[in-house]
Scaffold this active site. Structure first.
Site, PDB file in Angstrom:
ATOM      1  N   GLY A   1     -10.953  -2.538 -11.982  1.00  0.00           N
ATOM      2  CA  GLY A   1     -11.728  -3.734 -12.297  1.00  0.00           C
ATOM      3  C   GLY A   1     -11.756  -4.057 -13.781  1.00  0.00           C
TER       4      GLY A   1
ATOM      5  N   CYS B   1      -2.269   9.579  -7.337  1.00  0.00           N
ATOM      6  CA  CYS B   1      -3.421   9.136  -6.577  1.00  0.00           C
ATOM      7  C   CYS B   1      -4.619  10.019  -6.922  1.00  0.00           C
ATOM      8  CB  CYS B   1      -3.169   9.196  -5.079  1.00  0.00           C
ATOM      9  SG  CYS B   1      -4.637   8.722  -4.138  1.00  0.00           S
TER      10      CYS B   1
ATOM     11  N   THR C   1      -5.608   3.973 -11.241  1.00  0.00           N
ATOM     12  CA  THR C   1      -7.055   3.992 -11.507  1.00  0.00           C
ATOM     13  C   THR C   1      -7.454   5.208 -12.345  1.00  0.00           C
ATOM     14  OG1 THR C   1      -7.378   5.105  -9.389  1.00  0.00           O
ATOM     15  CG2 THR C   1      -7.702   2.711  -9.451  1.00  0.00           C
TER      16      THR C   1
ATOM     17  N   LYS D   1       0.859  -1.172   0.000  1.00  0.00           N
ATOM     18  CA  LYS D   1       0.000   0.000   0.000  1.00  0.00           C
ATOM     19  C   LYS D   1       0.901   1.230   0.000  1.00  0.00           C
ATOM     20  CE  LYS D   1      -4.205   1.646   2.017  1.00  0.00           C
ATOM     21  NZ  LYS D   1      -4.645   1.856   0.632  1.00  0.00           N
TER      22      LYS D   1
END
Lengths: 311, 274
Positions: A219, A133, A195, A48
């Site tokens: 995903g 991020c 992402t 992480k």
């Protein structure tokens, strides 16, 4: 795990026993999973994000499942570099795998300070530099600015001999420009993609589903986007790349290898199947065995594109 | 005990009502260690969608089997609820903290709404009848929505409220509790501990009652959950103002919390399922 197929992967001087790495974020500091899976089976573990100071993260709701993907707004919740070294790194050293620490700062000085502290410690094989991020204020500022990326990587290059991997964001106009800037500054390779900006709305109260409105989308839905970004980077840089984005089975892994990734990271899919490493490794072995492929790495960059359609 | 990944086998299935299924799942390793208030994280189907597992508080443990009450509220729960006897279901559990050991002399009022009955049923069943001093209040929208399988002994014991008055008290379960307090069916001594599980509006409505009567209480909450084991930090909930940490994780610090530890106004209400 014994098998006849050579699964080893390479990223410059960095070696992995297989091309499957646990992606940063969903797998915590890996210790959380050690009761459920044999962590030694992973080709690598990416922690992480570690920031200079401990972070509590974003207000909830932080997770929204959509039809084909997952939105998250965790906000870099982590224990901070000091507690990471004290509390998390000792366990990671006991895992027989390659350990990559994901580093996130809010300015150049913080990145330098974190990497300097980590560089004194054993048991870290490389750094993944998170400059993108989507879930913190100013989180993407560095990652979407080639000049800042060049400056950051140049500074980090001066203070560490360990491999530096830049995690690239898809939330930019031209990912290749960022990659080239990092290459000029001495980066060893890339991981992509982080992402994608996403959001979802609750029609009952017309409020955003995530408290912070926009989050990071991951995903299966993002796999084609990730493959395209990998292809774009492949056009401008020959540095090794770790593919990330919607990988949940061997077919997905093989697509990334063929487009030119040397290894891949599995993130979101781990929440559904914590033991996904064993599932995919078996699928890869079966695939390679049935096609007499002795070395999985031979597939890297074997994409066949007819010259006439190249843009 | 650390959680396990276990492939459980469905050995009994009951369609409690149209959108509610009771599943008994053979999972000896999880059953052996499970405590009331703990949950299992259930994979929906074998493919890559839906992405997340679905968390279910254990309704009961019966020998080698765990019992689940599955309300169909979206795609994942529909897949899990469609499991038939003989099917395998991929479980992680037992997870979460569960209810703390109960001081035997303290009466407990159990306040449940809808499928929130699950963790309380397990807790109630684990206690010997002699150990259970208190009342079990069960709220439902209507008579046909009572979320209990046919065999549950709780049907005979629970004090029931329905929103439309078709069974038991006419009103919400919190209104029922208030009336019982006013009519002294529950003395303040008797209601010293409130254990609650149900929809967020029900939990919020309980808070003023707790404060007014100086009751202490525990609440089991449900949140959208990622990994279920504290790695992803996705199921954080906001804590009350004076707490050392601004957030707690539902999966690891909960799902059972003390009322006073949470900021209930900031508790996400829509447990959205795609």
């Amino acid at each position: 795990m014994s098998h006849l197929v050579d699964l080893t992967a390479r990223l410059g001087t960095l070696e992995f026993k297989n091309p499957l790495l646990a992606a940063s974020g969903t797998y915590g500091y890996a210790q959380e999973y050690h009761h459920l899976v044999n962590l030694d089976h992973w080709g690598g573990l990416v922690t992480k994000s570690v920031t200079l100071h401990q972070r509590d993260g974003n207000p909830p709701p932080r997770l929204v499942e959509t039809e084909y993907g997952l939105l998250n707004s965790i906000g870099l919740a982590n224990v901070g570099v000091h507690r990471f070294i004290e509390e998390k790194l000792p366990f990671l050293k006991t895992v027989d795998t390659t350990v990559i620490v994901n580093v996130a700062g809010f300015n150049l000085t913080e990145y330098v300070e974190i990497v300097s502290l980590l560089d004194k410690e054993d048991g870290i094989d490389a750094y993944e530099i998170n400059v993108s991020c989507p879930n913190v204020d100013d989180g993407c500022i560095i990652g979407s600015d080639a000049t800042l990326v060049h400056e950051l990587i140049s500074e980090l290059r001066k203070i560490t001999d360990r491999p530096l991997i830049l995690k690239l964001t898809p939330n930019v106009t031209d990912i290749g420009v960022i990659a080239k800037a990092a290459e000029r500054a001495g980066i060893n390779g890339f991981s992509l993609i982080n992402t994608i900006y996403g959001m979802a709305v609750n029609l009952e109260d017309k409020k955003p589903m995530l408290k912070r409105v926009i989050g990071g989308y991951s995903g299966p839905a993002i796999k084609p986007i990730a493959l395209a970004k990998l292809w774009e980077v492949r056009q401008v840089s020959s540095l090794p790349v770790i593919g990330i984005g919607g990988i949940s089975n061997a077919h997905d892994v093989l697509e990334f290898l063929v487009v030119g990734a040397s290894a891949v990271q599995v993130g979101t899919a781990s929440m559904r199947d914590p033991n996904i490493v064993d599932t995919i490794l078996q699928e890869l072995i079966d695939y390679a065995s049935s096609r007499n492929i002795a070395r999985l790495a031979d597939l890297i960059g074997t994409l066949q594109v007819s010259e006439s359609v190249l843009i | 005990m650390p959680p396990e990944l276990e492939s459980g086998e469905i050995i009994y299935r009951e369609q409690v009502k149209d959108n509610l299924v009771f599943l008994r799942c053979l999972a000896p390793r999880i059953a052996e260690n499970a405590l009331p208030g703990q949950f299992v994280h259930v994979r929906a189907g074998s493919g890559s969608l839906p992405i997340l597992r679905r968390p279910y508080s254990l309704f009961d443990v019966d020998g080698d089997a765990v019992d689940l009450l599955v309300a169909i509220v979206g795609r994942g729960s529909a897949i899990i609820a469609a499991s038939q006897v003989g099917d395998k279901v991929d479980l992680i559990g037992p997870l979460g903290n569960g209810f703390p050991p109960h001081p035997p002399e303290t009466p407990v009022m159990m306040i449940t709404g809808g499928v929130g009955v699950a963790p309380m049923h397990f807790l109630w069943h684990r206690w010997q009848p002699s150990e259970f001093h208190g009342k079990f209040l069960l709220g439902a929208s209507t008579k046909t929505a009572i979320p209990l399988p046919k065999t549950s002994p709780l049907r005979e014991i629970a004090v029931i409220s329905t929103d439309d008055g078709t069974l038991g008290y006419h009103g919400t379960v919190v209104e029922l509790l208030q009336e019982m307090i006013e009519k002294s069916t529950v003395t303040e001594d008797e209601g010293a501990l409130i254990y609650a599980c149900g929809p967020v509006p029900m939990i919020r409505a309980l808070m003023p009652v707790l404060i007014r009567h100086n009751f202490r209480g525990l609440v089991s909450i449900e949140q959208t959950m990622g990994c279920g084991i504290g790695a992803c930090q996705g199921c954080a909930v906001a804590t009350a103002k004076d707490k050392p940490s601004p957030y707690l994780l539902t999966c690891l610090d909960g799902p059972v919390f003390r009322f006073e530890d949470l900021d209930l106004e900031r508790l996400p209400e829509h447990n959205h399922e795609s």
